[in-house]
Design an enzyme around this catalytic site. Sequence first.
Site, mmCIF file in Angstrom:
data_model
loop_
_atom_site.group_PDB
_atom_site.id
_atom_site.type_symbol
_atom_site.label_atom_id
_atom_site.label_comp_id
_atom_site.label_asym_id
_atom_site.label_seq_id
_atom_site.Cartn_x
_atom_site.Cartn_y
_atom_site.Cartn_z
ATOM 1 N N ASP A 51 0.851 -1.197 0.000
ATOM 2 C CA ASP A 51 0.000 0.000 0.000
ATOM 3 C C ASP A 51 0.890 1.251 0.000
ATOM 4 O OD1 ASP A 51 0.822 -0.052 2.633
ATOM 5 O OD2 ASP A 51 -1.198 -0.036 3.499
ATOM 6 N N SER A 52 2.219 1.043 -0.001
ATOM 7 C CA SER A 52 3.146 2.150 -0.259
ATOM 8 C C SER A 52 2.854 2.763 -1.625
ATOM 9 C CB SER A 52 4.597 1.659 -0.206
ATOM 10 O OG SER A 52 4.755 0.472 -0.969
ATOM 11 N N ASP A 90 -0.838 -6.349 -0.258
ATOM 12 C CA ASP A 90 -0.999 -5.636 1.004
ATOM 13 C C ASP A 90 -2.453 -5.192 1.093
ATOM 14 O OD1 ASP A 90 0.114 -4.603 3.243
ATOM 15 O OD2 ASP A 90 1.181 -2.960 2.253
ATOM 16 N N LYS A 120 -1.175 -9.496 2.955
ATOM 17 C CA LYS A 120 -0.445 -8.992 4.129
ATOM 18 C C LYS A 120 -1.375 -8.083 4.919
ATOM 19 C CE LYS A 120 2.983 -5.750 3.971
ATOM 20 N NZ LYS A 120 2.426 -4.670 4.817
ATOM 21 N N GLU A 122 -1.575 -5.550 8.360
ATOM 22 C CA GLU A 122 -0.932 -4.880 9.493
ATOM 23 C C GLU A 122 -1.768 -5.149 10.738
ATOM 24 O OE1 GLU A 122 -0.315 -0.655 9.007
ATOM 25 O OE2 GLU A 122 0.624 -0.957 7.054
ATOM 26 N N GLU A 189 8.671 -4.006 10.872
ATOM 27 C CA GLU A 189 9.036 -2.680 10.349
ATOM 28 C C GLU A 189 9.491 -1.771 11.483
ATOM 29 O OE1 GLU A 189 6.338 -0.848 7.569
ATOM 30 O OE2 GLU A 189 7.428 1.052 7.629
HETATM 31 O O1 KIV Z 1 3.446 -1.010 1.696
HETATM 32 C C1 KIV Z 1 4.584 -1.475 1.693
HETATM 33 O O2 KIV Z 1 5.356 -1.327 0.747
HETATM 34 C C2 KIV Z 1 4.996 -2.228 2.877
HETATM 35 C C3 KIV Z 1 6.439 -2.607 2.993
HETATM 36 C C4 KIV Z 1 7.280 -1.434 3.198
HETATM 37 C C5 KIV Z 1 6.641 -3.648 4.018
HETATM 38 O O3 KIV Z 1 4.200 -2.516 3.705
#
Ligand code: KIV
Length: 284
Positions: A51-52, A90, A120, A122, A189
């Site tokens: 989600d980056s 994510d 993934k 969080e 992280e």
């Molecule tokens: O969103 C992302 O790219 C991440 C990584 C930095 C682990 O969660």
Amino acid sequence: METLMLSEKVTIPKLRKMKVERRKIAMLTAYDATFAQILDQAGVDIILVGDSLGRVVQGHDNTLPVTFEQSLYHTQSVGRGVKRAMIVTDMPFMSYQVSGEQALLNCGRVLKETLAIAVKLEGGMEIVPTVKALTGVGIPVMGHIGLQPQSIHALGGYKMKGKNLPEARELLETARVLEEAGCFSLVLECVTAETAQEITESLQIPTIGIAAGPHCDGQVLVIHDMLGLIPDLRLRHVKVYADLHPIITNAVQEYIHEVQTGSFPSEAQTTHREPPLKIARSKR
Ligand code: KIV
């Protein structure tokens, strides 16, 4: 030491085997087919559709505005570039926290509509029931503890975790509970190196670190960061493996100059018609 054949698909049991054999796991983010193909052919083990993308693709300050439909779209794009690497999606803010039913429906869509084989999430203890529900129906879950960027407003900033013994113990306990709940891997992280090492050594599942020191079973970076594409943001944990921003800027400036001066396109980029057209001269 045996090495993974580059043609073999990366699977969850293979990641576990890599941990046992102390072979490090390389994970990078990608958001489109072109980058995904480069990473896959280079031999990266896991491609995270992070989600980056809110920050590096969409230009937001944080990851919160990313929607589930956008993550699905980017995961579909990534899938078209990948043959070997494991793709992990994510789950964006509020795409799995509302209810167990919402998490099952959305994470199920990831596996049904894309080539990702895992999601993934969080979160700490509060996501344990969700992890159990997802893994219970065969949806692999990668956990993400330490700094959780989706909670940035509650945290009040990006700060290191596990800096003292009580914090380290809490993180270790959370990691164990998430492993027990069924996570196949954990992202750590912004965790101090010592705490990340203790967590890594006490789990059977692989840990993937970002700003978490060298002792995790694998590492992850955001591709735009490690390629130096965003020069205004140089983060301490990032190593810039190729400083592409000035290279791309120079290429674009050269292109602009050649367009303006008429030297692009040249003969090499031009196609002529056969036989050449004889243009009748107009009589004056
Ligand atoms: O969103 C992302 O790219 C991440 C990584 C930095 C682990 O969660």
